[in-house]
Design a protein around this motif. Structure first.
Motif, PDB file in Angstrom:
ATOM      1  N   UNK A   1      98.428   8.153  83.192  1.00 46.52           N
ATOM      2  CA  UNK A   1      99.818   8.583  82.927  1.00 46.52           C
ATOM      3  C   UNK A   1     100.575   7.530  82.112  1.00 46.52           C
ATOM      4  N   UNK A   2     100.006   6.320  82.037  1.00 46.73           N
ATOM      5  CA  UNK A   2     100.715   5.221  81.370  1.00 46.73           C
ATOM      6  C   UNK A   2      99.919   4.762  80.154  1.00 46.73           C
ATOM      7  N   UNK A   3     100.474   5.000  78.975  1.00 42.63           N
ATOM      8  CA  UNK A   3      99.736   4.691  77.742  1.00 42.63           C
ATOM      9  C   UNK A   3      99.602   3.181  77.529  1.00 42.63           C
ATOM     10  N   UNK A   4     100.385   2.382  78.251  1.00 45.06           N
ATOM     11  CA  UNK A   4     100.288   0.929  78.075  1.00 45.06           C
ATOM     12  C   UNK A   4      99.034   0.341  78.732  1.00 45.06           C
ATOM     13  N   UNK A   5      98.370   1.115  79.566  1.00 49.65           N
ATOM     14  CA  UNK A   5      97.152   0.600  80.224  1.00 49.65           C
ATOM     15  C   UNK A   5      95.903   1.196  79.573  1.00 49.65           C
TER      16      UNK A   5
ATOM     17  N   UNK B   1     101.728   0.021  87.914  1.00 51.14           N
ATOM     18  CA  UNK B   1     102.868   0.533  87.137  1.00 51.14           C
ATOM     19  C   UNK B   1     104.185  -0.015  87.688  1.00 51.14           C
ATOM     20  N   UNK B   2     104.286  -0.057  89.015  1.00 58.36           N
ATOM     21  CA  UNK B   2     105.546  -0.503  89.637  1.00 58.36           C
ATOM     22  C   UNK B   2     105.747  -2.019  89.556  1.00 58.36           C
ATOM     23  N   UNK B   3     104.666  -2.784  89.620  1.00 58.69           N
ATOM     24  CA  UNK B   3     104.807  -4.242  89.752  1.00 58.69           C
ATOM     25  C   UNK B   3     104.453  -5.028  88.492  1.00 58.69           C
ATOM     26  N   UNK B   4     103.545  -4.534  87.710  1.00 60.94           N
ATOM     27  CA  UNK B   4     103.187  -5.228  86.460  1.00 60.94           C
ATOM     28  C   UNK B   4     103.969  -4.596  85.299  1.00 60.94           C
ATOM     29  N   UNK B   5     104.311  -3.356  85.486  1.00 54.65           N
ATOM     30  CA  UNK B   5     105.166  -2.698  84.501  1.00 54.65           C
ATOM     31  C   UNK B   5     104.396  -1.864  83.501  1.00 54.65           C
ATOM     32  N   UNK B   6     105.132  -1.170  82.677  1.00 48.21           N
ATOM     33  CA  UNK B   6     104.508  -0.259  81.713  1.00 48.21           C
ATOM     34  C   UNK B   6     105.005  -0.524  80.288  1.00 48.21           C
ATOM     35  N   UNK B   7     105.646  -1.690  80.092  1.00 51.15           N
ATOM     36  CA  UNK B   7     106.191  -1.939  78.745  1.00 51.15           C
ATOM     37  C   UNK B   7     105.194  -2.673  77.841  1.00 51.15           C
ATOM     38  N   UNK B   8     104.370  -3.543  78.416  1.00 56.37           N
ATOM     39  CA  UNK B   8     103.411  -4.298  77.580  1.00 56.37           C
ATOM     40  C   UNK B   8     102.019  -3.701  77.689  1.00 56.37           C
TER      41      UNK B   8
ATOM     42  N   UNK C   1      92.228   6.350  90.718  1.00 52.64           N
ATOM     43  CA  UNK C   1      92.785   5.321  89.827  1.00 52.64           C
ATOM     44  C   UNK C   1      92.917   5.850  88.406  1.00 52.64           C
ATOM     45  N   UNK C   2      91.828   6.469  87.909  1.00 52.73           N
ATOM     46  CA  UNK C   2      91.845   6.939  86.514  1.00 52.73           C
ATOM     47  C   UNK C   2      92.911   8.000  86.292  1.00 52.73           C
TER      48      UNK C   2
ATOM     49  N   UNK D   1      96.509   2.085  93.951  1.00 47.40           N
ATOM     50  CA  UNK D   1      96.251   0.880  93.145  1.00 47.40           C
ATOM     51  C   UNK D   1      96.924   1.010  91.782  1.00 47.40           C
ATOM     52  N   UNK D   2      96.780   2.176  91.166  1.00 45.35           N
ATOM     53  CA  UNK D   2      97.382   2.390  89.837  1.00 45.35           C
ATOM     54  C   UNK D   2      98.911   2.401  89.933  1.00 45.35           C
ATOM     55  N   UNK D   3      99.437   3.030  90.986  1.00 41.84           N
ATOM     56  CA  UNK D   3     100.901   3.065  91.157  1.00 41.84           C
ATOM     57  C   UNK D   3     101.436   1.644  91.331  1.00 41.84           C
TER      58      UNK D   3
END
Ligand code: AHR
Length: 315
Positions: free
Chosen positions: A199-203, A163-170, A193-194, A158-160
């Motif tokens: 791994x992604x500071x944008x979330x 990251x892949x589809x919603x992105x990690x920039x915003x 999930x956690x 779910x988390x991957x």
């Protein structure tokens, strides 16, 4: 309790169901060491008892139906016990099956902890216990085997996907609706999930609370989240039923579900409709059709064969 007889889960694959006629005719039924010395009732049928959690979801209805379908075949005498969402009801059900001399017990445990005593009783009576769906924390020597899904991988996936589809920039804010506290599905999906999303500071996870895998509790929790947080971007619902409650809460608040990213788990037919309608963004499959796999294991165990302790469902 009443048994659910309809399935709302879409059947995604063709899992061949083998006939149990060879077994029912009595061939190859030697009992293993540590199992009862009598593997059938007075009518010659093999007595199978299934202790279910409750009927909290469409996934659960499909799971119940899968067991019923396979153990309705000739040669089996099948008893279904509805745990009504209470571990004490499940334990009493197992004790009843032990006292009534069942040949094998299938247990879908609500939570992981608290099974040692009753599993020891089944073992002392020589009755194999097959754990299905969620796990137990008891030592694996106390049961024959477990069949189910890799909940932690589901959570990671779910988390991957995010990251892949919603992105990690915003910057994205997440609220999580967890399943029944202490169940493997809640523990594994939360942990997976956690660990991956961190791994992604944008979330950012704003809140992660239990909605008990229940539609109306999920709806109430989503209402609370909507009142509590100004900016919610992603909603992670640990099963489809809670996701339906989430959608209702959003729409009753005068908002559009399609303005959020809603991540769900299970893969029910109704959830596919909600995906087509653009309301659920992604659904992580969890396969409830465990009956045929369980029946093969029951046959092997009653034939005295060794089976792997852990059996993961294909999904
Ligand atoms: O243990 C599996 C979970 O239990 C399913 O995701 C949920 O729908 C069910 O009630």
């Amino acid at each position: 309790g009443a048994e659910q007889s309809t399935s709302t889960k879409v059947e995604l694959r063709d899992d061949p169901v083998k006939s149990s006629s060879d077994y029912a005719s009595g061939s190859g039924n030697a009992m293993s060491q540590g199992t009862k010395d009598n593997d059938s009732d007075s009518s010659g049928k093999v007595k199978i008892g299934f202790v279910q959690t409750a009927n909290e979801s469409g996934w659960r209805a499909a799971h119940t139906q899968s067991m019923k379908d396979i153990f309705s075949q000739d040669g089996y005498s099948y008893k279904f016990i509805d745990g009504q969402g209470e571990q004490s009801v499940q334990i009493a059900g197992i004790e009843e099956l032990i006292n009534d001399g069942y040949d094998a017990i299938i247990l879908a445990p609500i939570v992981e902890d608290g099974w040692d005593d009753v599993l020891k009783k089944a073992q002392a009576a020589g009755i194999p216990v097959i754990i299905v769906d969620r796990k137990v924390s008891s030592d694996s020597s106390l049961y024959s085997c477990w069949v189910g899904s890799d909940f932690e991988t589901e959570g990671k996936n779910a988390a991957k996907w995010l990251a892949d589809n919603i992105g990690t920039s915003e910057q994205k804010n997440i609220v999580v609706l967890e399943g029944t506290t202490g169940s493997s599905a809640q523990l594994g999906r939360t942990e997976g999930f956690n660990s991956e999303i961190s791994k992604y500071s944008s979330y950012s996870i704003l809140a992660s609370e239990s909605g008990d895998f229940d539609k109306s509790k999920g709806k109430e929790l989503m209402k609370k989240y909507l009142g509590q947080f100004d900016k919610i971007d992603v909603i992670v619902s640990q099963n489809d039923n809670m996701a339906y409650g989430v959608i209702e809460a959003i729409e009753e608040a005068g908002k559009n579900a399609s303005d959020y990213t809603i991540v769900s788990f299970d893969g029910e037919a109704e959830a596919f409709k909600q995906m087509i309608a653009g309301k659920i963004s992604v659904d992580i499959e969890c396969n409830p059709l465990q009956g045929p796999t369980v029946e093969k294991l029951v046959k092997k165990l009653l034939n005295g064969e060794t089976v792997d302790k852990e059996q993961f469902m294909e999904e």
